[in-house]
Design a protein around this motif. Structure first.
Motif, PDB file in Angstrom:
ATOM      1  N   ILE A  29       0.896  -1.163   0.000  1.00 41.53           N
ATOM      2  CA  ILE A  29       0.000   0.000   0.000  1.00 41.53           C
ATOM      3  C   ILE A  29       0.928   1.205   0.000  1.00 41.53           C
ATOM      4  CG2 ILE A  29      -1.865   1.232   1.179  1.00 41.53           C
ATOM      5  CD1 ILE A  29      -2.372  -1.538   2.667  1.00 41.53           C
ATOM      6  N   ALA A  30       0.989   1.893  -1.123  1.00 39.54           N
ATOM      7  CA  ALA A  30       1.980   2.958  -1.272  1.00 39.54           C
ATOM      8  C   ALA A  30       1.772   4.063  -0.244  1.00 39.54           C
ATOM      9  CB  ALA A  30       1.929   3.518  -2.689  1.00 39.54           C
ATOM     10  N   GLU A  31       0.508   4.437  -0.037  1.00 34.27           N
ATOM     11  CA  GLU A  31       0.230   5.581   0.826  1.00 34.27           C
ATOM     12  C   GLU A  31       0.799   5.415   2.231  1.00 34.27           C
ATOM     13  OE1 GLU A  31      -3.876   6.409   1.376  1.00 34.27           O
ATOM     14  OE2 GLU A  31      -3.496   8.563   1.633  1.00 34.27           O
ATOM     15  N   SER A  32       0.697   4.198   2.756  1.00 37.91           N
ATOM     16  CA  SER A  32       1.197   3.989   4.115  1.00 37.91           C
ATOM     17  C   SER A  32       2.579   3.319   4.114  1.00 37.91           C
ATOM     18  CB  SER A  32       0.193   3.167   4.913  1.00 37.91           C
ATOM     19  OG  SER A  32      -0.178   2.019   4.173  1.00 37.91           O
ATOM     20  N   ASN A  33       3.220   3.328   2.951  1.00 37.27           N
ATOM     21  CA  ASN A  33       4.547   2.711   2.822  1.00 37.27           C
ATOM     22  C   ASN A  33       4.588   1.262   3.284  1.00 37.27           C
ATOM     23  OD1 ASN A  33       5.642   4.996   1.745  1.00 37.27           O
ATOM     24  ND2 ASN A  33       6.146   5.858   3.756  1.00 37.27           N
ATOM     25  N   HIS A  34       3.487   0.581   3.088  1.00 35.19           N
ATOM     26  CA  HIS A  34       3.427  -0.825   3.502  1.00 35.19           C
ATOM     27  C   HIS A  34       3.933  -1.698   2.345  1.00 35.19           C
ATOM     28  CE1 HIS A  34       1.631  -4.641   4.853  1.00 35.19           C
ATOM     29  NE2 HIS A  34       1.179  -4.763   3.624  1.00 35.19           N
ATOM     30  N   LEU A  35       4.944  -2.494   2.623  1.00 31.95           N
ATOM     31  CA  LEU A  35       5.497  -3.406   1.614  1.00 31.95           C
ATOM     32  C   LEU A  35       5.891  -4.677   2.331  1.00 31.95           C
ATOM     33  CD1 LEU A  35       6.529  -3.898  -1.293  1.00 31.95           C
ATOM     34  CD2 LEU A  35       8.671  -2.823  -0.631  1.00 31.95           C
ATOM     35  N   MET A  36       5.165  -5.728   2.103  1.00 35.74           N
ATOM     36  CA  MET A  36       5.389  -6.941   2.878  1.00 35.74           C
ATOM     37  C   MET A  36       4.894  -8.156   2.093  1.00 35.74           C
ATOM     38  SD  MET A  36       4.439  -9.279   5.336  1.00 35.74           S
ATOM     39  CE  MET A  36       2.721  -8.954   5.733  1.00 35.74           C
ATOM     40  N   MET A  37       5.673  -9.210   2.141  1.00 31.14           N
ATOM     41  CA  MET A  37       5.251 -10.409   1.453  1.00 31.14           C
ATOM     42  C   MET A  37       5.451 -11.573   2.400  1.00 31.14           C
ATOM     43  SD  MET A  37       6.453 -10.731  -2.313  1.00 31.14           S
ATOM     44  CE  MET A  37       5.376 -11.180  -3.539  1.00 31.14           C
ATOM     45  N   ALA A  38       4.341 -12.175   2.806  1.00 28.49           N
ATOM     46  CA  ALA A  38       4.418 -13.253   3.797  1.00 28.49           C
ATOM     47  C   ALA A  38       5.439 -14.307   3.363  1.00 28.49           C
ATOM     48  CB  ALA A  38       3.041 -13.866   3.973  1.00 28.49           C
ATOM     49  N   GLY A  39       5.414 -14.654   2.092  1.00 26.48           N
ATOM     50  CA  GLY A  39       6.264 -15.732   1.586  1.00 26.48           C
ATOM     51  C   GLY A  39       7.748 -15.493   1.764  1.00 26.48           C
ATOM     52  N   ILE A  40       8.169 -14.236   1.784  1.00 25.79           N
ATOM     53  CA  ILE A  40       9.619 -14.054   1.914  1.00 25.79           C
ATOM     54  C   ILE A  40      10.023 -13.510   3.286  1.00 25.79           C
ATOM     55  CG2 ILE A  40       9.811 -13.630  -0.579  1.00 25.79           C
ATOM     56  CD1 ILE A  40      11.096 -10.991   0.094  1.00 25.79           C
ATOM     57  N   ARG A  41       9.042 -13.238   4.147  1.00 27.05           N
ATOM     58  CA  ARG A  41       9.390 -12.610   5.418  1.00 27.05           C
ATOM     59  C   ARG A  41      10.481 -13.362   6.183  1.00 27.05           C
ATOM     60  NH1 ARG A  41       4.931 -10.102   9.126  1.00 27.05           N
ATOM     61  NH2 ARG A  41       4.189 -12.225   8.946  1.00 27.05           N
ATOM     62  N   GLY A 181      19.560  -1.882   1.675  1.00 26.45           N
ATOM     63  CA  GLY A 181      19.955  -0.479   1.639  1.00 26.45           C
ATOM     64  C   GLY A 181      20.465  -0.035   0.275  1.00 26.45           C
ATOM     65  N   THR A 182      20.228  -0.843  -0.732  1.00 31.42           N
ATOM     66  CA  THR A 182      20.678  -0.461  -2.077  1.00 31.42           C
ATOM     67  C   THR A 182      19.606   0.353  -2.797  1.00 31.42           C
ATOM     68  OG1 THR A 182      19.878  -2.610  -2.832  1.00 31.42           O
ATOM     69  CG2 THR A 182      22.232  -2.422  -2.411  1.00 31.42           C
ATOM     70  N   LEU A 183      18.406   0.355  -2.252  1.00 29.41           N
ATOM     71  CA  LEU A 183      17.311   1.118  -2.841  1.00 29.41           C
ATOM     72  C   LEU A 183      16.918   2.204  -1.847  1.00 29.41           C
ATOM     73  CD1 LEU A 183      15.026   1.515  -4.925  1.00 29.41           C
ATOM     74  CD2 LEU A 183      13.795  -0.365  -3.849  1.00 29.41           C
ATOM     75  N   GLU A 184      17.182   3.439  -2.214  1.00 32.00           N
ATOM     76  CA  GLU A 184      16.889   4.544  -1.290  1.00 32.00           C
ATOM     77  C   GLU A 184      15.391   4.658  -1.041  1.00 32.00           C
ATOM     78  OE1 GLU A 184      17.891   8.164  -3.159  1.00 32.00           O
ATOM     79  OE2 GLU A 184      19.830   7.386  -3.860  1.00 32.00           O
ATOM     80  N   THR A 185      15.069   5.159   0.139  1.00 34.04           N
ATOM     81  CA  THR A 185      13.659   5.258   0.528  1.00 34.04           C
ATOM     82  C   THR A 185      12.837   6.112  -0.444  1.00 34.04           C
ATOM     83  OG1 THR A 185      14.564   5.180   2.737  1.00 34.04           O
ATOM     84  CG2 THR A 185      12.205   5.571   2.578  1.00 34.04           C
TER      85      THR A 185
END
Ligand code: M6R
Length: 366
Positions: A29-41, A181-185
């Motif tokens: 969810i871009a608006e809340s900066n949510h980025l998560m994938m259960a499969g790779i956590r 840390g290779t992809l800036e925020t």
């Protein structure tokens, strides 16, 4: 069952705004900066510390793997190798515990991909699956994975599974890139916001359908096609060519545009349609030169360009305008007109689009 469409393939092409959304649902969810994938956590650290990522797949899924090579190397800075599963498994490949092997498969039943994965597992690599069919053999054989959630794909030609694979691989690249840390925020947030806009832009690209019917009418009797692209659009060129050959039985080849002068340019004459994916990105200027090379030999240019471009349209015979986006996400848009072009040409040639000759939806024998 075909939802009013003449073929499953067309239905599945038109489902893509929805299936791409489904493949990211709950994960971003871009608006809340949510980025998560259960499969790779639980594997995030493993991914972040991997020496190397090896992707194994066949056909269209292999093309999605090639897009992922550009994404992962650029955003997460981990070396990636993309392998045809059938070659990898018989090559005595060098694999160890620090490698992550990702298998990409719509069906999850492709024999070569499953065998490649099992080989990697036996050598101690972490194996990860990206499958569409829930509970499939590859999904069950892996340590972890992510489903593409594109819904059932019935047409033998893979369309919505490809865009869902690319979407999931984009999310994975962003997750690993931010972890390392290779992809800036700021860049991450930009990409997330842009990815969220993709379904609407795919919707817009689908409006090109009528225009593509007219282009198909002019080229349906061609015996050869060349597809050219560079960077992120190189795998799309391969995919466009595969789509055309498998359902219309026209010989087609995809090439990285700069390789043309190392051989295929000899094929170009006024009979040769050349589909060039020439969107505004870091290789745009180079592609402009490649288009000039084709025009100088009287090839017919069908160009996929970014809306508002004027340089390529001045040289091309046909121009297909798609919305602007980040080059990282461009394959999700640039593949759409190519899917439609192959579909309409195949229908006009009277081919059995959903079940082309000699092909099966999943290749469960090697
Ligand atoms: O089910 P998979 O993704 O493992 O299938 C791989 C290929 O057989 C498949 O992508 C094939 O190339 C398609 N017919 C392409 O449209």
């Amino acid at each position: 069952e075909k939802g009013g469409y003449e073929h499953f393939m067309l239905k599945e092409i038109f489902e893509q705004p929805r299936s791409i959304l489904d493949s990211m649902r709950g994960r971003m969810i871009a608006e809340s900066n949510h980025l998560m994938m259960a499969g790779i956590r639980e594997f995030e650290n493993k991914f972040a510390n991997a020496n190397r990522i090896i992707i194994v797949a066949c056909g269209t899924s292999w093309h999605a793997g090639l897009v992922a090579e550009y994404l992962i190397e650029d955003l997460a800075r981990i070396p990636v190798e993309v392998e045809y599963a059938s070659e990898f498994r018989y090559r005595n490949p060098i694999i160890n515990e620090k490698d992550i092997v990702i298998a990409i498969s719509q069906s999850g039943e492709t024999a070569d991909t499953l065998a490649a994965l099992e080989l990697a597992k036996s050598k101690g690599a972490t194996i990860f699956g990206i499958c569409n069919v829930v509970g499939s053999s590859i999904a069950r054989a892996t340590d972890a994975g992510a489903y593409t959630h594109a819904g059932p794909e019935i047409g033998v030609a893979s369309t919505k599974a490809f865009t869902a694979q690319v979407t999931v691989l984009t999310l994975i690249s962003m997750i690993i890139g931010s972890k390392r840390g290779t992809l800036e925020t700021t860049k991450l947030h930009e990409l997330m916001a842009e990815l969220e806009n993709i379904p609407a832009k795919v919707e817009q690209a689908l409006k090109l359908n009528d225009q593509i019917v007219r282009i198909a009418e002019q080229y349906k009797d061609a015996t050869n096609f060349l597809y050219l692209g560079r960077g992120y659009n190189f795998p799309v060129a391969l995919e466009g060519a595969l789509k055309l050959k498998e359902i219309s039985y026209i010989h087609a080849e995809g090439y990285p545009a700069a390789e043309m002068k190392h051989g295929p340019i000899a094929l170009i004459d006024e009979m040769m349609p050349v589909v060039v994916i020439a969107t505004k990105d870091s290789s745009y200027e180079k592609v402009v030169s490649n288009v000039q090379e084709v025009k100088a030999r009287k090839g017919k240019i069908i160009a996929v360009v970014t809306e508002g471009d004027t340089t390529i349209p001045a040289m091309a015979d046909h121009v297909i305008e798609i919305p602007e986006t980040s080059e990282h996400l461009m394959p999700l848009l640039s593949v759409i007109p190519l899917q439609l072009l192959s579909y309409h040409i195949a229908v006009m040639r009277g081919c059995n689009v959903d079940q082309p000759r000699n092909l099966a939806k999943s290749v469960t024998v090697e």
